[in-house]
Scaffold this motif. Structure first.
Motif: not given
Length: 119
Positions: A6-8, A10, A18, A20, A37, A39-41, A52-53
């Motif tokens: 996981w990573n986040t 901004n 980003l 991950v 913000q 996020s990646a999983h 991604f979100s």
């Protein structure tokens, strides 16, 4: 054994990166209108997929997604980045550039959700 990563980050109008695991998303300047913000999983295993979100986020210009496929064995097959709807159905094939010597594939993406390597 599967290891989730996981990573986040901004990222705003100036752009950013980003990471991950071995995968990278580069957001150029001007793609996002405000600080967001992201996020990646990534799930490592016998496949390559990154979620991604925030899901559905749209970009004003393409961002560059690079997926490392060293866990796969495409053996001379064409490798592409695909967009997955509901995490299992391919709904878009993204224009991709394969770098087999580095076992990575790069694509321009215009929105978020789930992307994977397909061959």
């Amino acid at each position: 054994m599967t290891t989730e990563q996981w990573n986040t980050a901004n990222i705003g109008p100036k752009g950013g990166r980003l990471n991950v695991g071995p995968h990278t998303l580069v957001i150029p300047p001007g793609v996002l209108r405000s600080q967001t913000q992201l996020s990646a999983h990534a799930v490592r295993g016998n496949h390559v997929r990154v979620e991604f979100s925030p899901s559905g986020l749209q970009f004003t210009q393409p961002a560059t997604l690079t997926l490392n496929y060293s866990v796969c064995k495409p053996a001379g097959k064409s490798v592409q980045v695909v967009y997955l709807k509901n995490d299992d159905k391919i709904t878009e094939t993204e224009p991709s550039k394969d770098y087999p010597q580095y076992k990575r594939v790069e694509a321009s993406i215009r929105h978020f959700s789930s992307y994977a390597v397909a061959y």
